[in-house]
Design an enzyme around this catalytic site. Structure first.
Site, PDB file in Angstrom:
ATOM      1  N   ARG A 308      35.193  44.444  48.985  1.00 48.66           N
ATOM      2  CA  ARG A 308      35.799  43.816  47.819  1.00 48.66           C
ATOM      3  C   ARG A 308      34.880  42.654  47.427  1.00 48.66           C
ATOM      4  NH1 ARG A 308      38.211  47.661  47.078  1.00 48.66           N
ATOM      5  NH2 ARG A 308      40.462  48.040  46.938  1.00 48.66           N
ATOM      6  N   GLU A 337      35.630  41.479  38.878  1.00 49.09           N
ATOM      7  CA  GLU A 337      35.469  42.716  38.124  1.00 49.09           C
ATOM      8  C   GLU A 337      36.365  42.738  36.908  1.00 49.09           C
ATOM      9  OE1 GLU A 337      34.954  45.206  42.163  1.00 49.09           O
ATOM     10  OE2 GLU A 337      36.131  46.181  40.605  1.00 49.09           O
ATOM     11  N   HIS A 355      31.974  49.719  40.812  1.00 47.11           N
ATOM     12  CA  HIS A 355      33.139  50.107  41.618  1.00 47.11           C
ATOM     13  C   HIS A 355      33.478  51.595  41.493  1.00 47.11           C
ATOM     14  CE1 HIS A 355      36.932  48.315  43.681  1.00 47.11           C
ATOM     15  NE2 HIS A 355      36.560  49.461  44.221  1.00 47.11           N
TER      16      HIS A 355
END
Lengths: 397, 325
Positions: A308, A337, A355
């Site tokens: 993450r 993000e 991602h």
């Protein structure tokens, strides 16, 4: 939990038997299940949930049975048939709202009344934001939350536990795709492919941006977080001739770690040529890699992050790249993000993916199917397969 | 008049294996070519380079004719030597060595990078991120687990690719000039060229470029492949008809390609360049400090051995024992 033998002995000795309609027979006979995946079977060390609260069963009303309600937060992309098949045991409701305040209003309007089980898709973050006590209070009947993902950082687990909600995620299934992504990023960063991949498309073959790369053979790969994904990265890196070491909350057996060496956190930082982040995001791991940690790393270290974004201080990474301490990086995740630090965008030495760690037809479908099975299990049996580790204490034996 | 020490002419300076270069310089007269163009070189061959024994190089066929009689060894600093006319060398009594082993791992590693990038369809997402769109519009890729990898050419590199493919759950089949032993093939079934084309989900090329392999993959072969096949090429560009591949990529017959080599490097087919489902690297197969140093060392060692009458380490296949020199 009543064991089968006890129940039978009660039957044999009782003169009058009270049958409680809310106790599902299956919950009296609880046998541990093995979680099977597409590629290998795995003896579940995960806590199995118990039927701690009664499941809403069919209520006779005007001659028809109302099925229990299950809530879809987000969308189903691949396993539409499996989701539709739930209609034989449940009444699926889809959240219409597209933001948090609308969601709370929709809940208040009674649209989610009676919902006991929810399927939370990866994209539902934009709908509810953090899944916390405010969201939980809006669906007071909720008992089971099925997260369609390996990571579950948007869910406040302690709020869920306080509200009597059990949470499961998707272990194992995401391991291959995520570790494959990590290996791609690691090779791309070590071999320094990014500068030339960019200039090639502008018409310059190798171009002045060209820099020599390094071979993985003989290099030390340090894995931070030796869960399912970390172990898969270790296994795959071995075939490129890398030496693997890891830091984990606890040391693993030789068999589990595949022969990788267990080292302390500082030693991991100080002796790894490549550092791969494979740990979950929670209050303890936010910014676990920051300025002080970069200072402890080897000169020319290569960083890979498929975990993450917030486990790493993105600004500190940019500084370390600019100073040359970090030679290159391969990233799939970012602190905010879809926003990415501009220092990363303009650095040619980094290879950046948006991602896509598990963005394959096969893995996405398998994850949805697994999660839908858990929704069905919650409805039919009043339990989940694979509670998140933080709720281990809720499971019995 | 003979030089007291053998003379080795370097076409490119050694950049990485510097210690080895110094060792060589203590037993041989090493010199980096100073001729600034071909004609000047031809003149120099008659004067200052007329007694060279070995050349450490990369160069073409016409040169071979101009080389002095003293020249006995060409020590090529690379694995692929399609740019050297072996027959012409053999006719002139010149032994050619290449550097096959050092390139194996680096090339196999790159093959996996391209294979993963292609099967996962990652190139479009690399691009969309840089355009500021994050992953909007990005399509799903496929997992390698359970897919069939067809290796064409099961030499050192092909076998190294198979070893790397295992932990990714790929099932390898191969085609080769000759069938390998069970041990060498490490369990991979040997299939005909046709069967490999029709059965593979991913096809990876690992054959040298020669008259038999030029354009071995053309429109006809592509037509036989599975729909949505993935092609990886880290061998030589001219093994594939680049225009045919570009057209099949555009039509979707080929889902994605991962390439390190091109028919007319440094030019790349425009259609190919314009397709984002093509993951393209500019021939960086062995461009690591470690591998380049190992290649340089091997070429220099062959040059040293040649000069002092010791047996050479890696003579090219065509000139090995049993073949006339």
């Amino acid at each position: 939990m009543i064991h089968k033998e006890m129940f039978l002995s009660v039957l044999r000795t009782s003169e009058v038997l009270f049958v409680f309609p809310k106790a599902s027979p299956k919950s009296l006979c609880h046998f541990p299940k093995h979680i099977k995946t597409r590629t290998r079977s795995y003896h579940s060390s995960r806590p199995q949930s118990t039927n701690t609260k009664p499941v809403a069963t069919g209520i006779r009303k005007m001659g028809s049975i109302q099925k229990p309600k299950v809530l879809l937060i987000g969308s189903i992309t691949h396993a539409k048939e499996e989701w539709d098949a739930l209609k034989d045991v449940a009444d699926p409701i889809v959240v219409k709202s597209t933001n948090r305040s609308d969601f709370l209003a929709e809940a208040k309007s009674g649209a989610f009344d009676g919902v006991v089980t929810a399927f939370r898709s990866f994209t539902s973050m934009s709908i509810t934001g953090q899944f916390d006590s405010e969201i939980l209070s809006s669906i007071p009947t909720l008992r089971f939350l099925c997260q369609n993902g390996a990571g579950y950082d948007p869910i406040n687990i302690s709020d869920c536990t306080s509200a009597g909600v059990q949470v499961c995620n998707v272990p194992i299934i995401a391991d291959d795709a995520t570790s494959d992504t990590a290996i791609f990023l690691m090779l791309g960063a070590l071999r320094m492919f990014n500068p030339c991949m960019a200039t090639l498309r502008t018409g310059e073959f190798k171009g002045p941006a060209f820099k020599l790369g390094h071979d993985p053979r003989g290099k030390v790969l340090g894995i931070l977080g030796m869960g399912g994904i970390g172990r898969e990265v270790a296994r795959k890196a071995g075939v490129f001739g890398m030496k693997v070491q890891y830091y984990n909350r606890k040391k693993l057996s030789e068999e589990m770690s595949g022969g990788a060496t267990y080292v302390g956190f500082d030693e991991l930082l100080g002796t790894s040529d490549v550092l791969s982040l494979n740990l979950p995001l929670n209050a303890n791991t936010r910014h676990i890699i920051s300025t002080a940690e970069f200072a402890k790393m080897k000169q020319d270290v290569v960083i890979v992050n498929t975990a993450r974004g917030p486990v790493m201080d993105e600004a500190a990474l940019v500084e370390s790249l600019e100073s040359g301490k970090v030679r290159s990086a391969g990233l799939d995740v970012y602190e905010e993000e879809p926003k990415i630090h501009p220092g990363l965008i303009k650095n040619p030495n980094v290879i950046l993916l948006p991602h896509v760690g598990t963005l394959t037809y096969e893995t996405q479908k398998a994850m949805e199917v697994f999660t839908i099975e858990n929704v069905r299990r919650a409805v039919e049996e009043g339990r989940l397969n694979g509670l998140v580790p933080e709720q281990a204490h809720l499971a019995k034996s | 008049m003979r030089h007291p020490r053998p003379q080795i002419l370097f076409f490119n300076p050694v950049r990485h294996a510097l210690r080895k270069y110094q060792e060589l310089a203590s037993v041989a007269q090493v010199e980096v070519i100073s001729s600034t163009n071909r004609l000047e070189f031809f003149k120099d061959l008659e004067k200052k380079y007329k007694d060279i024994t070995a050349i450490y190089s990369k160069f073409d066929a016409e040169l071979i004719q101009k080389l002095p009689a003293s020249l006995k060894f060409i020590c090529h600093n690379g694995a692929g030597y399609d740019a050297i006319d072996i027959q012409a060398c053999t006719a002139r009594g010149i032994t050619v060595t290449n550097a096959p082993d050092p390139v194996t791992n680096a090339t196999a590693d790159l093959t996996l990078f391209l294979l993963l990038g292609a099967i996962r369809q990652l190139n479009p997402s690399l691009g969309s991120l840089r355009k500021g769109a994050f992953k909007t519009g990005v399509d799903f890729g496929h997992d390698p687990q359970g897919k069939i990898l067809g290796i064409i050419g099961m030499g050192r590199i092909g076998r190294a690719v198979k070893r790397r493919a295992e932990p990714f759950g790929l099932k390898t089949i191969y085609h080769n000039r000759n069938q390998l032993t069970e041990a060498e093939a490490a369990g991979a079934p040997y299939v005909s060229f046709h069967e490999l084309l029709t059965k593979s989900d991913i096809i990876s090329l690992h054959v040298p470029l020669n008259s038999q392999t030029r354009y071995m993959i053309g429109a006809d072969e592509i037509a036989k492949m599975k729909d949505s096949v993935v092609i990886v090429n880290t061998a030589r560009g001219a093994i594939i008809d680049e225009a045919a591949m570009a057209a099949a990529l555009d039509s979707g017959k080929i889902a994605s390609v991962g390439l390190d080599v091109y028919e007319n490097e440094p030019e790349i087919n425009k259609t190919l360049m314009g397709n984002e489902r093509a993951l393209l690297i500019p021939h960086l197969g062995t461009h690591t400090t470690e591998t380049l140093a190992a290649m340089e060392s091997l070429a220099m060692e062959n040059a040293r051995r040649g000069c002092f009458g010791e047996s050479l380490l890696t003579v090219v296949t065509e000139q090995q024992e049993g073949k006339s020199l």
